[in-house]
Design an enzyme around this catalytic site. Structure first.
Site, PDB file in Angstrom:
ATOM      1  N   THR A 155       0.856  -1.189   0.000  1.00 35.80           N
ATOM      2  CA  THR A 155       0.000   0.000   0.000  1.00 35.80           C
ATOM      3  C   THR A 155       0.883   1.227   0.000  1.00 35.80           C
ATOM      4  O   THR A 155       1.891   1.244   0.702  1.00 35.80           O
ATOM      5  CB  THR A 155      -0.853   0.060   1.287  1.00 35.80           C
ATOM      6  OG1 THR A 155      -1.658  -1.114   1.333  1.00 35.80           O
ATOM      7  CG2 THR A 155      -1.746   1.282   1.317  1.00 35.80           C
ATOM      8  N   VAL A 184     -11.884  -6.764   0.833  1.00 35.75           N
ATOM      9  CA  VAL A 184     -11.559  -5.343   0.709  1.00 35.75           C
ATOM     10  C   VAL A 184     -11.025  -4.872   2.050  1.00 35.75           C
ATOM     11  O   VAL A 184     -11.574  -5.215   3.092  1.00 35.75           O
ATOM     12  CB  VAL A 184     -12.819  -4.530   0.301  1.00 35.75           C
ATOM     13  CG1 VAL A 184     -12.529  -3.041   0.297  1.00 35.75           C
ATOM     14  CG2 VAL A 184     -13.321  -4.981  -1.063  1.00 35.75           C
ATOM     15  N   TRP A 208      -2.538  -3.537   8.641  1.00 31.60           N
ATOM     16  CA  TRP A 208      -3.581  -4.561   8.695  1.00 31.60           C
ATOM     17  C   TRP A 208      -4.968  -3.913   8.566  1.00 31.60           C
ATOM     18  O   TRP A 208      -5.528  -3.373   9.523  1.00 31.60           O
ATOM     19  CB  TRP A 208      -3.455  -5.307  10.014  1.00 31.60           C
ATOM     20  CG  TRP A 208      -4.247  -6.565  10.090  1.00 31.60           C
ATOM     21  CD1 TRP A 208      -5.129  -7.054   9.175  1.00 31.60           C
ATOM     22  CD2 TRP A 208      -4.231  -7.497  11.171  1.00 31.60           C
ATOM     23  NE1 TRP A 208      -5.660  -8.235   9.604  1.00 31.60           N
ATOM     24  CE2 TRP A 208      -5.129  -8.534  10.831  1.00 31.60           C
ATOM     25  CE3 TRP A 208      -3.548  -7.554  12.387  1.00 31.60           C
ATOM     26  CZ2 TRP A 208      -5.358  -9.608  11.677  1.00 31.60           C
ATOM     27  CZ3 TRP A 208      -3.766  -8.624  13.233  1.00 31.60           C
ATOM     28  CH2 TRP A 208      -4.657  -9.645  12.868  1.00 31.60           C
ATOM     29  N   GLY A 209      -5.525  -4.046   7.352  1.00 38.94           N
ATOM     30  CA  GLY A 209      -6.733  -3.309   7.003  1.00 38.94           C
ATOM     31  C   GLY A 209      -7.946  -3.607   7.854  1.00 38.94           C
ATOM     32  O   GLY A 209      -8.739  -2.710   8.138  1.00 38.94           O
TER      33      GLY A 209
HETATM   34  C1  SD4 Z   1      -4.993  -3.592   3.404  1.00 38.58           C
HETATM   35  N1  SD4 Z   1      -4.103  -1.696   4.565  1.00 38.58           N
HETATM   36  O1  SD4 Z   1      -5.517  -3.908   2.333  1.00 38.58           O
HETATM   37  C2  SD4 Z   1      -3.900  -2.535   3.411  1.00 38.58           C
HETATM   38  C3  SD4 Z   1      -2.539  -3.215   3.387  1.00 38.58           C
HETATM   39  C4  SD4 Z   1      -1.360  -2.319   3.672  1.00 38.58           C
HETATM   40  O2  SD4 Z   1       0.942  -2.073   3.653  1.00 38.58           O
HETATM   41  O3  SD4 Z   1      -1.484  -1.193   4.100  1.00 38.58           O
HETATM   42  N2  SD4 Z   1      -0.155  -2.803   3.470  1.00 38.58           N
HETATM   43  O4  SD4 Z   1      -5.291  -4.137   4.465  1.00 38.58           O
END
Ligand code: SD4
Length: 294
Positions: A155, A184, A208-209
């Site tokens: 990300t 998602v 961690w989304g």
């Molecule tokens: C997610 N927050 O899809 C994103 C992953 C992320 O660095 O930030 N990775 O959960």
């Protein structure tokens, strides 16, 4: 004065340099953030976002992206977008060319094509090789729950401020590597992955989304700043809230970072280290934030 922030070492560097280059050529703040993320998405050698990122458990890339303009809280997002890059540019089209906030999945792809984007295969030889390696891991159960490693962040979230106290935020992701198809995360969710309000400032989340979304990490951080906190204190308050209320949030990085409308910035993480790029009118710096103890 323009201030830009971008998450994570390698992909963040590509994004912030391209965002600043766009800015120097006269792009608006929103367009600069978009162009920064687009450059990182289109770089086939970056195993991070867009082209050549790590796919889901079926070996397909599903991209999420969002963008928000702090002047009037307008925003656009896509989730589960397949076969189109840059996803961030599609998110900007959602913001500017539709009355909606988010378009999902196959319909996001159709919308992108109707806007002139061309479908393409997003897997590269390297992402196929990494997927095949992951498939060879022994147990199915074990495979499913191996998330991205600390070094392969998937990300990039960027925040921007221009001197008239105008802020914007944007994020692009391939989501957690080997995720369940259709999953998602926080990145395309306004308030979770990004938030921007000229009255206060902007905030972004990465890591961690699921945990970041439950915490509404970006909105929470902006609201802490609204109560008068500095950017660093606000990010720490969000991360402390997560550590207290979401015990699993310490198992993997959950990051909040923020840029107040007066230029003050900060970041905090629940786990490991978080590298953040800062660009102030073309002068670049990488700062590394250590995990909070409690
Ligand atoms: C997610 N927050 O899809 C994103 C992953 C992320 O660095 O930030 N990775 O959960």
């Amino acid at each position: 004065m323009t201030t830009l922030l971008a998450s994570w070492r390698d992909p963040g560097k590509v994004a912030i340099e391209a965002a600043w280059a766009a800015r120097e050529e006269g792009a608006s703040l929103v367009a600069s953030l978009e162009q920064g993320l687009a450059a990182a998405e289109l770089d086939p050698n970056l195993v991070a976002i867009g082209l050549g990122a790590l796919p889901n458990a079926d070996g397909e890339l599903e991209l999420d992206a969002s963008i928000m303009d702090g002047c009037d809280l307008s925003a656009g997002a896509v989730c589960g977008l397949r076969g189109i890059v840059p996803a961030i540019s599609v998110a900007r089209r959602v913001m500017e060319a539709t009355p909606h906030l988010m378009i999902a999945g196959e319909q996001a792809r159709r919308f992108a094509i109707s806007q002139g984007f061309h479908p393409r295969n997003l897997m590269t030889a390297e992402s196929v090789r990494r997927y095949d390696e992951w498939l060879k891991m022994p147990a199915e159960a074990e495979r499913r729950y191996v998330h991205s490693t600390e070094e392969s962040h998937d990300t990039v979230t960027v925040l921007g401020l221009e001197s008239e106290r105008h802020v914007a935020a944007a994020s692009s992701t391939s989501g957690l590597a080997w995720k369940m198809p259709g999953r998602v995360g926080d990145s395309p969710i306004i308030g979770a992955g990004i938030y921007a309000d000229d009255e206060i400032g902007a905030a972004g989340a990465t890591g961690w989304g699921e945990e970041l979304w439950k915490a509404m990490a970006s909105f929470r951080t902006v609201e802490f700043m609204r109560q008068g906190m500095g950017a660093q204190a606000a990010c720490e308050a969000t991360v402390r809230h997560m550590l207290r209320r979401q015990p699993h949030s310490r198992d993997m990085a959950c990051v909040a970072f923020a840029l107040r409308a007066d230029g003050d910035f900060g970041a905090a993480t629940t786990h490991a280290e978080f590298p953040l790029w800062i660009c102030r009118d073309g002068s670049f710096e990488l700062r590394v934030f250590e995990a909070l103890k409690s």
